[in-house]
Design a protein around this motif. Structure first.
Motif, PDB file in Angstrom:
ATOM      1  N   ALA A   4      62.488  30.680  -6.141  1.00  0.00           N
ATOM      2  CA  ALA A   4      61.588  31.600  -5.413  1.00  0.00           C
ATOM      3  C   ALA A   4      62.997  32.231  -4.103  1.00  0.00           C
ATOM      4  O   ALA A   4      63.223  33.704  -4.167  1.00  0.00           O
ATOM      5  CB  ALA A   4      61.339  30.328  -4.239  1.00  0.00           C
ATOM      6  N   ALA A   5      64.390  31.146  -3.809  1.00  0.00           N
ATOM      7  CA  ALA A   5      65.037  32.196  -2.720  1.00  0.00           C
ATOM      8  C   ALA A   5      66.049  33.125  -3.586  1.00  0.00           C
ATOM      9  O   ALA A   5      66.483  33.864  -3.080  1.00  0.00           O
ATOM     10  CB  ALA A   5      66.570  30.867  -2.512  1.00  0.00           C
ATOM     11  N   LEU A   6      65.699  33.037  -4.686  1.00  0.00           N
ATOM     12  CA  LEU A   6      67.413  33.245  -6.099  1.00  0.00           C
ATOM     13  C   LEU A   6      66.523  34.827  -6.197  1.00  0.00           C
ATOM     14  O   LEU A   6      67.228  35.849  -6.057  1.00  0.00           O
ATOM     15  CB  LEU A   6      66.725  32.713  -7.428  1.00  0.00           C
ATOM     16  CG  LEU A   6      68.076  32.936  -7.857  1.00  0.00           C
ATOM     17  CD1 LEU A   6      68.085  30.952  -9.001  1.00  0.00           C
ATOM     18  CD2 LEU A   6      69.505  32.962  -7.498  1.00  0.00           C
ATOM     19  N   LEU A   7      65.465  34.799  -6.352  1.00  0.00           N
ATOM     20  CA  LEU A   7      64.156  35.571  -6.807  1.00  0.00           C
ATOM     21  C   LEU A   7      64.385  36.718  -4.823  1.00  0.00           C
ATOM     22  O   LEU A   7      64.506  37.993  -5.226  1.00  0.00           O
ATOM     23  CB  LEU A   7      62.232  35.606  -6.677  1.00  0.00           C
ATOM     24  CG  LEU A   7      62.404  36.815  -7.382  1.00  0.00           C
ATOM     25  CD1 LEU A   7      62.472  38.229  -7.436  1.00  0.00           C
ATOM     26  CD2 LEU A   7      60.536  36.177  -7.481  1.00  0.00           C
ATOM     27  N   ALA A   8      64.533  36.040  -3.894  1.00  0.00           N
ATOM     28  CA  ALA A   8      64.447  37.213  -2.778  1.00  0.00           C
ATOM     29  C   ALA A   8      66.251  37.602  -2.771  1.00  0.00           C
ATOM     30  O   ALA A   8      66.030  38.546  -1.875  1.00  0.00           O
ATOM     31  CB  ALA A   8      64.185  36.360  -1.291  1.00  0.00           C
ATOM     32  N   VAL A   9      66.746  36.766  -3.120  1.00  0.00           N
ATOM     33  CA  VAL A   9      67.854  37.568  -3.340  1.00  0.00           C
ATOM     34  C   VAL A   9      68.167  38.491  -3.988  1.00  0.00           C
ATOM     35  O   VAL A   9      68.475  39.379  -4.244  1.00  0.00           O
ATOM     36  CB  VAL A   9      69.033  36.319  -4.070  1.00  0.00           C
ATOM     37  CG1 VAL A   9      70.782  37.420  -3.292  1.00  0.00           C
ATOM     38  CG2 VAL A   9      69.282  35.274  -2.486  1.00  0.00           C
ATOM     39  N   GLN A  10      67.888  38.776  -5.475  1.00  0.00           N
ATOM     40  CA  GLN A  10      67.508  39.336  -6.189  1.00  0.00           C
ATOM     41  C   GLN A  10      66.332  40.810  -5.476  1.00  0.00           C
ATOM     42  O   GLN A  10      67.389  42.337  -6.164  1.00  0.00           O
ATOM     43  CB  GLN A  10      66.825  38.919  -7.464  1.00  0.00           C
ATOM     44  CG  GLN A  10      67.965  38.295  -7.942  1.00  0.00           C
ATOM     45  CD  GLN A  10      66.529  37.688  -9.752  1.00  0.00           C
ATOM     46  OE1 GLN A  10      65.906  37.460  -9.271  1.00  0.00           O
ATOM     47  NE2 GLN A  10      67.482  37.771 -10.575  1.00  0.00           N
ATOM     48  N   MET A  11      66.159  40.664  -5.145  1.00  0.00           N
ATOM     49  CA  MET A  11      65.258  41.517  -4.462  1.00  0.00           C
ATOM     50  C   MET A  11      66.146  42.479  -2.779  1.00  0.00           C
ATOM     51  O   MET A  11      66.633  43.678  -3.128  1.00  0.00           O
ATOM     52  CB  MET A  11      63.824  41.602  -3.598  1.00  0.00           C
ATOM     53  CG  MET A  11      63.273  41.691  -4.322  1.00  0.00           C
ATOM     54  SD  MET A  11      61.448  40.102  -3.496  1.00  0.00           S
ATOM     55  CE  MET A  11      60.497  40.221  -4.448  1.00  0.00           C
ATOM     56  N   LEU A  12      66.987  41.743  -2.268  1.00  0.00           N
ATOM     57  CA  LEU A  12      67.996  42.186  -1.388  1.00  0.00           C
ATOM     58  C   LEU A  12      69.175  42.886  -2.117  1.00  0.00           C
ATOM     59  O   LEU A  12      69.704  43.694  -1.909  1.00  0.00           O
ATOM     60  CB  LEU A  12      68.223  41.286  -0.973  1.00  0.00           C
ATOM     61  CG  LEU A  12      67.521  40.607   0.310  1.00  0.00           C
ATOM     62  CD1 LEU A  12      67.313  38.894   1.053  1.00  0.00           C
ATOM     63  CD2 LEU A  12      66.962  41.613   1.631  1.00  0.00           C
ATOM     64  N   ALA A  13      69.387  42.439  -3.009  1.00  0.00           N
ATOM     65  CA  ALA A  13      70.716  42.663  -4.013  1.00  0.00           C
ATOM     66  C   ALA A  13      70.285  44.085  -4.752  1.00  0.00           C
ATOM     67  O   ALA A  13      71.502  44.605  -4.644  1.00  0.00           O
ATOM     68  CB  ALA A  13      71.154  41.692  -5.031  1.00  0.00           C
ATOM     69  N   LEU A  14      69.399  44.788  -4.171  1.00  0.00           N
ATOM     70  CA  LEU A  14      68.588  46.122  -4.733  1.00  0.00           C
ATOM     71  C   LEU A  14      69.291  46.883  -4.087  1.00  0.00           C
ATOM     72  O   LEU A  14      69.592  48.341  -4.086  1.00  0.00           O
ATOM     73  CB  LEU A  14      67.222  46.167  -5.287  1.00  0.00           C
ATOM     74  CG  LEU A  14      66.616  45.762  -6.154  1.00  0.00           C
ATOM     75  CD1 LEU A  14      65.006  45.581  -5.928  1.00  0.00           C
ATOM     76  CD2 LEU A  14      67.153  46.118  -7.106  1.00  0.00           C
ATOM     77  N   SER A  15      69.501  46.300  -2.441  1.00  0.00           N
ATOM     78  CA  SER A  15      70.060  47.468  -1.255  1.00  0.00           C
ATOM     79  C   SER A  15      71.512  47.253  -1.149  1.00  0.00           C
ATOM     80  O   SER A  15      71.699  48.511   0.044  1.00  0.00           O
ATOM     81  CB  SER A  15      69.029  48.188  -0.703  1.00  0.00           C
ATOM     82  OG  SER A  15      68.247  46.939  -0.022  1.00  0.00           O
ATOM     83  N   ASP A  16      71.937  46.290  -0.663  1.00  0.00           N
ATOM     84  CA  ASP A  16      73.021  45.231  -0.200  1.00  0.00           C
ATOM     85  C   ASP A  16      74.174  44.954  -1.628  1.00  0.00           C
ATOM     86  O   ASP A  16      73.865  44.324  -2.059  1.00  0.00           O
ATOM     87  CB  ASP A  16      72.316  44.639   0.256  1.00  0.00           C
ATOM     88  CG  ASP A  16      73.149  43.954   0.941  1.00  0.00           C
ATOM     89  OD1 ASP A  16      74.712  43.419   0.447  1.00  0.00           O
ATOM     90  OD2 ASP A  16      73.595  43.762   2.282  1.00  0.00           O
ATOM     91  N   ALA A  17      75.041  45.839  -1.741  1.00  0.00           N
ATOM     92  CA  ALA A  17      76.103  45.638  -2.541  1.00  0.00           C
ATOM     93  C   ALA A  17      77.332  44.204  -2.788  1.00  0.00           C
ATOM     94  O   ALA A  17      76.911  43.603  -3.574  1.00  0.00           O
ATOM     95  CB  ALA A  17      77.267  46.774  -2.673  1.00  0.00           C
TER      96      ALA A  17
END
Length: 168
Positions: A121-134
């Motif tokens: 769940a945390a990894l999925l959240a990080v993947q979502m955030l990574a879309l707009s944060d280099a």
């Protein structure tokens, strides 16, 4: 710091499972918050939390629940933010919670990971955030590379196993 991810659980008895999500977000340097709310015991507070989440700067909500597991769905019904449900193992090895979370009605999606799958769940959240944060994207890439190196090391160790009929 303003939290980007909120980890919500039905009670502190879920904390031993959810600590894996906390640790991963911490390791990824993603600001997060942790709270306990109950869809059944504190419904007004759950609704208020969900309705105010986006304006508080949150980007993703991870909601853990066991048994009837209404919490992720109630949160999703009251926000447009992505909600990731974590079914907690309980009465029926978590199957009851998993089915409650994945069977959301049309228009109220909740992404669902496996039973006790807080790390994913945390990894999925990080993947979502990574879309707009280099910077987050780079840390995620480094983490995934580290997963590969674990398997390479495992194969090196397996190569050392000696059996009369082992061929590799």
């Amino acid at each position: 710091m303003t939290p980007l991810v909120s980890i919500i659980m039905g009670s502190t008895s879920d904390l031993p499972v959810m600590e894996k999500a906390c640790q991963l977000l911490n390791d990824m340097q993603v600001p997060f918050e942790v709270n306990a709310f109950s869809a059944h015991r504190t419904p007004a507070e759950v609704e208020q939390f969900a309705r105010q989440a986006q304006q508080r700067g949150l980007r993703v909500i991870i909601a853990a629940a066991g048994m009837a597991a209404a919490l992720p769905g109630v949160i999703a019904a009251n926000t447009t933010l992505p909600v990731i449900g974590v079914p907690i193992k309980g009465m029926l090895d978590g199957l009851d919670a998993m089915l409650s979370i994945i069977q959301m009605p049309p228009g109220i999606p909740v992404a669902t990971v496996g039973v006790n799958g807080a790390l994913n769940a945390a990894l999925l959240a990080v993947q979502m955030l990574a879309l707009s944060d280099a910077a987050i994207a780079q840390r995620l890439s480094d983490y995934k590379s580290g997963l590969k190196s674990k398997i390479v090391k495992a194969n090196e160790q397996l190569a050392e196993l000696k059996y009369d009929y082992k061929t590799n």
